[in-house]
Design a protein around this motif. Structure first.
Motif, PDB file in Angstrom:
ATOM      1  N   UNK A  63      46.249  30.430  -6.198  1.00  0.00           N
ATOM      2  CA  UNK A  63      46.361  31.889  -6.155  1.00  0.00           C
ATOM      3  C   UNK A  63      46.969  32.353  -4.832  1.00  0.00           C
ATOM      4  N   UNK A  81      48.108  33.303   7.953  1.00  0.00           N
ATOM      5  CA  UNK A  81      47.150  33.506   9.018  1.00  0.00           C
ATOM      6  C   UNK A  81      45.986  32.576   8.787  1.00  0.00           C
ATOM      7  N   UNK A 218      49.453  39.811   4.651  1.00  0.00           N
ATOM      8  CA  UNK A 218      48.777  38.680   5.269  1.00  0.00           C
ATOM      9  C   UNK A 218      48.096  37.804   4.220  1.00  0.00           C
ATOM     10  N   UNK A 219      48.357  36.529   4.281  1.00  0.00           N
ATOM     11  CA  UNK A 219      47.639  35.587   3.423  1.00  0.00           C
ATOM     12  C   UNK A 219      46.883  34.645   4.333  1.00  0.00           C
ATOM     13  N   UNK A 220      45.565  34.572   4.143  1.00  0.00           N
ATOM     14  CA  UNK A 220      44.763  33.678   4.975  1.00  0.00           C
ATOM     15  C   UNK A 220      44.620  32.344   4.264  1.00  0.00           C
ATOM     16  N   UNK A 276      20.576  22.429   2.210  1.00  0.00           N
ATOM     17  CA  UNK A 276      19.171  22.661   2.525  1.00  0.00           C
ATOM     18  C   UNK A 276      18.974  23.226   3.926  1.00  0.00           C
ATOM     19  N   UNK A 277      19.767  22.735   4.868  1.00  0.00           N
ATOM     20  CA  UNK A 277      19.536  23.097   6.256  1.00  0.00           C
ATOM     21  C   UNK A 277      20.681  23.948   6.771  1.00  0.00           C
ATOM     22  N   UNK A 278      20.316  25.038   7.425  1.00  0.00           N
ATOM     23  CA  UNK A 278      21.363  25.813   8.082  1.00  0.00           C
ATOM     24  C   UNK A 278      21.610  25.241   9.467  1.00  0.00           C
ATOM     25  N   UNK A 280      23.986  25.759  13.254  1.00  0.00           N
ATOM     26  CA  UNK A 280      24.851  26.647  14.031  1.00  0.00           C
ATOM     27  C   UNK A 280      26.257  26.068  14.069  1.00  0.00           C
ATOM     28  N   UNK A 328      28.111  24.888  27.471  1.00  0.00           N
ATOM     29  CA  UNK A 328      26.734  25.374  27.310  1.00  0.00           C
ATOM     30  C   UNK A 328      26.377  25.579  25.838  1.00  0.00           C
ATOM     31  N   UNK A 332      24.200  22.903  22.928  1.00  0.00           N
ATOM     32  CA  UNK A 332      22.987  23.215  22.176  1.00  0.00           C
ATOM     33  C   UNK A 332      23.230  22.972  20.688  1.00  0.00           C
ATOM     34  N   UNK A 335      23.340  19.203  20.032  1.00  0.00           N
ATOM     35  CA  UNK A 335      22.051  18.499  20.081  1.00  0.00           C
ATOM     36  C   UNK A 335      21.200  18.877  18.890  1.00  0.00           C
ATOM     37  N   UNK A 336      21.231  20.167  18.533  1.00  0.00           N
ATOM     38  CA  UNK A 336      20.456  20.584  17.365  1.00  0.00           C
ATOM     39  C   UNK A 336      20.919  19.860  16.120  1.00  0.00           C
ATOM     40  N   UNK A 339      19.784  16.247  16.094  1.00  0.00           N
ATOM     41  CA  UNK A 339      18.358  16.054  15.855  1.00  0.00           C
ATOM     42  C   UNK A 339      17.946  16.469  14.450  1.00  0.00           C
ATOM     43  N   UNK A 340      18.515  17.562  13.953  1.00  0.00           N
ATOM     44  CA  UNK A 340      18.006  18.065  12.671  1.00  0.00           C
ATOM     45  C   UNK A 340      18.747  17.495  11.472  1.00  0.00           C
TER      46      UNK A 340
END
Lengths: 360, 739
Positions: A63, A81, A218-220, A276-278, A280, A328, A332, A335-336, A339-340
């Motif tokens: 499309x 874009x 614009x087509x993204x 299942x897990x969100x 960042x 910084x 984070x 590491x998250x 670990x998760x």
């Protein structure tokens, strides 16, 4: 004849274009080499009635390509874009090749691109010797595209400074390029149009002015929809480059590619693959192109410094480097994620250990 | 000559509705039969009431068990609605001809109801042949969007023929088994109408049923046999009209056919000739109300693009998809986020219908009234205070009920802060006003009992909330309202939000109430597990992020953070989970040693570590020495001290090392600094008990205490037997049952 490192796509796919032209019988917009539907077929791939296979150039939602082609039909300029590494330039090149038969009318946008590169320049030797004349004028790709009714391409539009970008406004709205020094103007011939690409994630881009934005449709282009298609893209491109750089081939690569692509997709989407897990998302784009480069550097590492087999250790450094762009925030996030998500996957233990071993 | 005309439609199909209207005008039938449960017949006459504002839904429910209910939503472009309207306008009898719900529900309850089998969308066959992805878009293009006046007859013939072909090919759909009985019933109704010598019958039904409703005589025998096998039913079905919303038109209920774009359909219904220009102008206007610059040129360009797209896709005119894509490409810089606005406002449309007042009562209303009778809570116009003792069964039920109403946002009962912290007592202020009943009726769309409605509404609100604190608040409402079915969902949403939140304070504030949830004895086991998983994830995140969160904050922020850290510390201590506790202490240790952490927080954290015996006295005195070093800003040292002492003087009284450190620091402060620090020092020391302040003053008189002088040996002359006498009473005070 020498081997050209990278051929223009209209040469590389000349056979396909020729076959399409034979089959393509509909009404073409003026100065187009194919009908819009044939252009679509060329980009998305398919089979001609005579059994000839057209290879797909873009793996994704057809499309979007339809919208792009329809835009070019309406004489509005097209802006592709999106995030870095989503095949914008690739699509632009193929569109120009299929529509005008010529993908070479190209202006590369950089911080140093000047107005001369967009409009026209002067041959100063002649200018001094003869004064301003048509012979002293140096034509740009855009000018030539206007003259011959072809597609001009502008790469990385947002990398140019804003004043250079704005020289496009007259060209796009009036479809002319005035040359006041000679008191003439170049009027665009039907078939002329502009495809620009720009990315919205890189740092140091110059936002388009409102006036210019209004002149573009614009087509993204999004990141690949399914993990299968992304793995396919990465695998295809890695093996191409592997052959190109003569890296040693090796069998279990596909499995590692799947892991890397999974990590990239999870961090990009902000949710684990099982949903299942969100998670960042890091500040970087986590594009498919970056996944390809992680795999490649891992391969090179394995070939030159390792035992030739692609292992978690070879990938870890490149992987961490591509995720942690901001010392910084991303630290984070990473590491998250380790670990998760990574830690909880039984068969990812090697990767977890390898990543933990990389100092942040 | 008897005539039977079958008008096959798609539920909520705009084109179908127009064709039905046109065809009925042509046919002038003597009787209109409409697909729908016959229990609805009694409420059809209300349709003429001008108080009706679409969309509305016919609600049919079991009088004795209102949770058995079906909704039949209608909007102005619903073919059934148009058929009913036509009938009322022309005084033509309209009857519903589907299988009665009483039978259907009886079968369901006896488990005789054939389970839906996996099937396929029959129309997809045609769509695929025509190169469409979905049956829906193909049908829409050919039968709904294109309306040419004057060819209604051909339209229905085409639909009939198409369905006939598909059914002859033996394509299975998911509802086949149920359809056998329903179609037998429909034929039975048509046959009896014909036997009553009705000359001209129009039947409005789902297109799929159309081919099954002819050649009635051939079916007669098998139908009779089938219908005789239907179980006897004593279920009494009641019907009423309720207001509906456009967004709920897209739900699957009753007709089993939801639509995704009621607002767009309404647009098509009202503007059959629009080629997209009017729609795009509406979009532009909407954007302008949101302060976005959209010019007429944009509308023009979007219109051209949608035409080009339609041409490329072989369509005679742009559909909703082409228009949306054009809007995104031309007006929104390719950003699909803005499409959500269009979807809510235009494509779905924020429309709430309304119904006349003199309608039969609704189940939710009936449930509410029966509950207030059972709970002996009369409706009074004047405000009254009600004190509930939750140890009494009746009062507990009342409390649960009032909490549910609170969730339903029916402001009859308002919780009043009860004095004292007794958890057994609740005070509510009750005041009734008639508008509340309307508000209650509006909630009828959420469910037929107060419990179900409250649960669904809460769930829906939670679904829309992005705010962790709000979600935590929902949890604290769900538990006293005993809506345990929602609890699991709420936990999931919190989990999802907390995972992406980088606000560590917010996460800690979520941990504090969650840690207390296990106390409620009647929370389900599975939910307790979910809470634990959630807590585990939260604690990992908090422990990773805490050192950064304590970095570079100002005084007020530090105070907040320290309080939250202390609350979290307490909550985790009570939870008594070895792993989490270790992780938490580890995170605190990292905070305590990090430079750049707000001194108040640093001091407070050091105190927590001392109390948790992670740091011993020696380590702490090194830390205190460091914090009170000359090189530090005096204000920072004072803040550290404030955090560390934490409103208690005991440390200073009994640990001479620490006392000396502070004493030296304080007495060596230059006068200017001392004056500047007075307020903060006063704040620190004024929290101490008067007696302790007195002792400290005594101690300050002697100045630096020599090591060894103190602490006094308190084991000297100690009478253990005498002391033991106090133990039983102390234990009793602490809540141990000492028999």
């Amino acid at each position: 004849m020498k081997n050209i490192l990278r051929q223009h796509v209209e040469h590389q796919f000349a056979e396909e274009l020729a076959q399409l032209e034979k089959w393509d019988s509909g009404k073409r917009p003026e100065n187009w080499k194919c009908t819009p539907r044939a252009v679509l077929m060329y980009i998305m791939g398919g089979k001609l009635p005579n059994g000839f296979e057209i290879s797909p150039k873009y793996i994704g939602n057809s499309r979007l390509i339809e919208i792009a082609i329809a835009t070019l039909c309406t004489d509005r300029a097209l802006l592709l874009y999106g995030l870095p590494g989503t095949a914008k330039s690739w699509v632009s090149e193929h569109l120009a090749a299929a529509i005008s038969g010529d993908s070479t009318l190209l202006v590369q946008g950089t911080a140093g691109t000047s107005e001369d590169a967009m409009r026209y320049g002067w041959n100063y030797a002649r200018l001094i010797a003869e004064g301003p004349s048509a012979q002293a004028l140096v034509q740009t790709p855009i000018m030539r595209a206007m003259e011959y009714g072809k597609i001009a391409r502008i790469e990385e539009l947002t990398r140019m400074s804003a004043d250079v970008q704005d020289t496009l406004i007259t060209i796009l709205s009036e479809k002319i390029m005035p040359v006041p020094e000679l008191n003439i103007e170049i009027q665009a011939v039907t078939g002329f149009n502009v495809i620009a690409t720009a990315n919205n994630r890189d740092k140091g881009v110059n936002e388009l002015s409102g006036a210019l934005k209004r002149r573009f449709n614009t087509v993204v282009l999004p990141t690949p929809e399914t993990i299968e298609s992304e793995v396919a893209i990465v695998y295809q491109r890695s093996s191409q480059l592997m052959a190109q750089y003569e890296l040693p081939a090796e069998v279990s690569v596909l499995q590692e590619i799947q892991r890397i692509v999974t990590i990239f997709r999870e961090l990009r989407a902000g949710v684990s693959i099982e949903g299942k897990t969100k998670i960042k998302s890091p500040s970087g784009a986590m594009s498919t192109a970056e996944a390809i480069s992680v795999i490649q550097s891992g391969m090179a590492l394995a070939a030159h410094f390792g035992d030739g087999l692609l292992s978690a250790e070879d990938l870890a450094a490149g992987l961490v480097g591509s995720v942690v762009k901001d010392p910084v925030q991303d630290r984070v996030v990473w590491s998250e994620y380790l670990e998760t998500v990574v830690k909880t996957r039984e068969d990812w233990r090697d990767l977890y250990r390898a990543c933990k071993a990389i100092p942040l | 000559m008897m005539e039977l005309h079958i008008l096959g439609i798609r539920h909520h199909g705009v084109g179908s509705a127009k064709h039905v209207r046109a065809r009925l005008d042509e046919l002038q039938p003597d009787l209109i039969l409409v697909e729908g449960p016959p229990e609805m017949d009694v409420i059809l006459p209300f349709v003429f009431d001008p108080a009706f504002q679409l969309p509305v839904a016919a609600l049919c429910y079991d009088e004795e068990a209102p949770q058995f209910a079906s909704f039949y939503p209608f909007s102005v472009f619903s073919p059934e609605w148009q058929a009913i309207q036509y009938g009322l306008e022309h005084r033509t009898p309209v009857k519903m001809m589907d299988l009665p719900l009483s039978h259907l529900w009886q079968m369901q309850r006896m488990n005789q109801n054939p389970e839906p089998q996996p099937g396929q969308d029959p129309i997809a066959e045609f769509a695929r042949a025509a190169g469409f992805e979905h049956g829906e878009s193909w049908w829409e293009l050919h039968f709904e969007q294109a309306y040419r006046p004057g060819d209604a007859r051909q339209h229905f013939e085409a639909v009939f023929l198409m369905m006939h072909t598909l059914r002859n090919q033996g394509i299975k759909t998911s509802l086949d088994a149920e359809n056998v009985i329903r179609e037998a019933w429909m034929r039975h109704i048509i046959r009896s109408a014909l036997k009553n010598n009705v000359a001209n019958i129009a039947v409005v039904c789902g297109a799929w049923h159309a081919p099954a409703l002819i050649n009635l005589d051939d079916w007669e025998k098998s139908d009779q046999k089938l219908l005789k096998s239907l179980p006897k039913s004593k279920i009494k079905v009641k019907s009423s009209w309720i207001p509906w919303t456009n967004s709920r038109l897209s739900l699957h209920s009753g007709y089993g056919a939801g639509i995704h774009s009621p607002g767009w359909y309404r647009h098509l219904w009202e503007n059959p000739d629009d080629s997209g220009a009017l729609w795009l102008s509406k979009v532009a206007q909407l954007f302008r109300t949101q302060k976005m610059d959209v010019a007429t040129a944009h509308v023009l360009e979007a219109h051209r693009l949608s035409m080009a797209l339609a041409a490329l896709r072989n369509k005679s005119r742009p559909g909703l998809q082409e228009l949306n894509e054009s809007v995104v490409t031309v007006m929104c810089m390719g950003d699909e986020v803005l499409l959500n606005l269009i979807r809510n406002e235009l494509i779905v449309g924020n429309v709430l219908g309304s119904v006349p007042e003199n309608l039969p009562k609704l189940p939710l209303q009936a449930d509410f009234e029966s509950q207030i009778r059972a709970l002996r809570l009369p409706l009074c116009a004047e405000a009254k205070e009600k004190v509930l003792n939750l140890r009494e069964a009746l009062d507990l039920k009342r409390s649960v009920f009032l909490y549910r109403l609170h969730i339903l946002n029916i402001p009859w009962a308002r919780p009043v802060e009860s004095s004292g912290k007794g958890t057994f007592k609740e005070i509510w202020e009750l005041q009734w006003s008639p508008e509340m009943m309307i508000s209650l009726i509006e909630k009828g769309i959420w469910g037929n009992t107060v419990e179900i409605a409250a649960a669904r509404l809460l769930n829906d609100q939670a679904l829309q909330s992005r705010n962790i604190a709000q979600l935590a608040n929902f949890i604290s409402l769900a538990i006293p309202a005993e809506l345990y079915s929602v609890l699991g969902h709420l936990l999931q949403y919190i989990h999802a939000e907390a995972s992406v939140s980088s606000d560590i304070q917010e996460l800690m504030q979520t941990v504090i109430p969650l840690a207390g949830l296990g106390r409620y004895g009647n929370v389900r086991k599975s939910d307790i597990q979910a809470i634990e998983t959630l807590l585990g994830g939260l604690i990992i995140r908090i422990c990773i992020g805490l050192p950064n969160a304590a970095f570079g904050i100002d005084g007020g922020g530090a105070n907040n953070l320290l309080n939250i850290i202390k609350d979290t510390h307490r909550a985790l201590y009570v939870l008594d989970h070895t792993d989490w506790w270790a992780q938490w202490l580890d995170a605190l240790s990292r905070v305590s040693t990090r430079t750049g952490v707000a001194p108040l927080v640093s001091g407070g954290v050091n105190r927590l570590l001392l109390d948790a015996r992670v740091l011993n006295r020696d380590a702490i005195s090194v830390r205190m020495h460091l914090a009170l070093s000359r090189a530090n800003e005096p204000a920072e040292s004072a803040a550290w001290l404030e955090g560390f002492l934490d409103g208690s003087s005991l440390l200073l009284l009994y640990d001479d090392n620490l006392w000396n450190l502070m004493h030296v620091w304080l007495s060596e402060l230059p006068e200017n600094d001392f004056v500047a620090l007075l307020p903060i020092l006063r704040r620190t020391f004024s929290k101490f008990e008067p007696a302790a302040r007195n002792q400290l003053g005594q101690k300050a008189k002697t100045g630096v205490t020599m090591t060894g002088e103190s602490p006094p040996d308190r084991t000297h002359n100690f009478d253990t037997n005498f002391a033991d006498n106090t133990l039983p009473f102390t234990l009793q005070l602490l809540g141990f049952n000492h028999e």
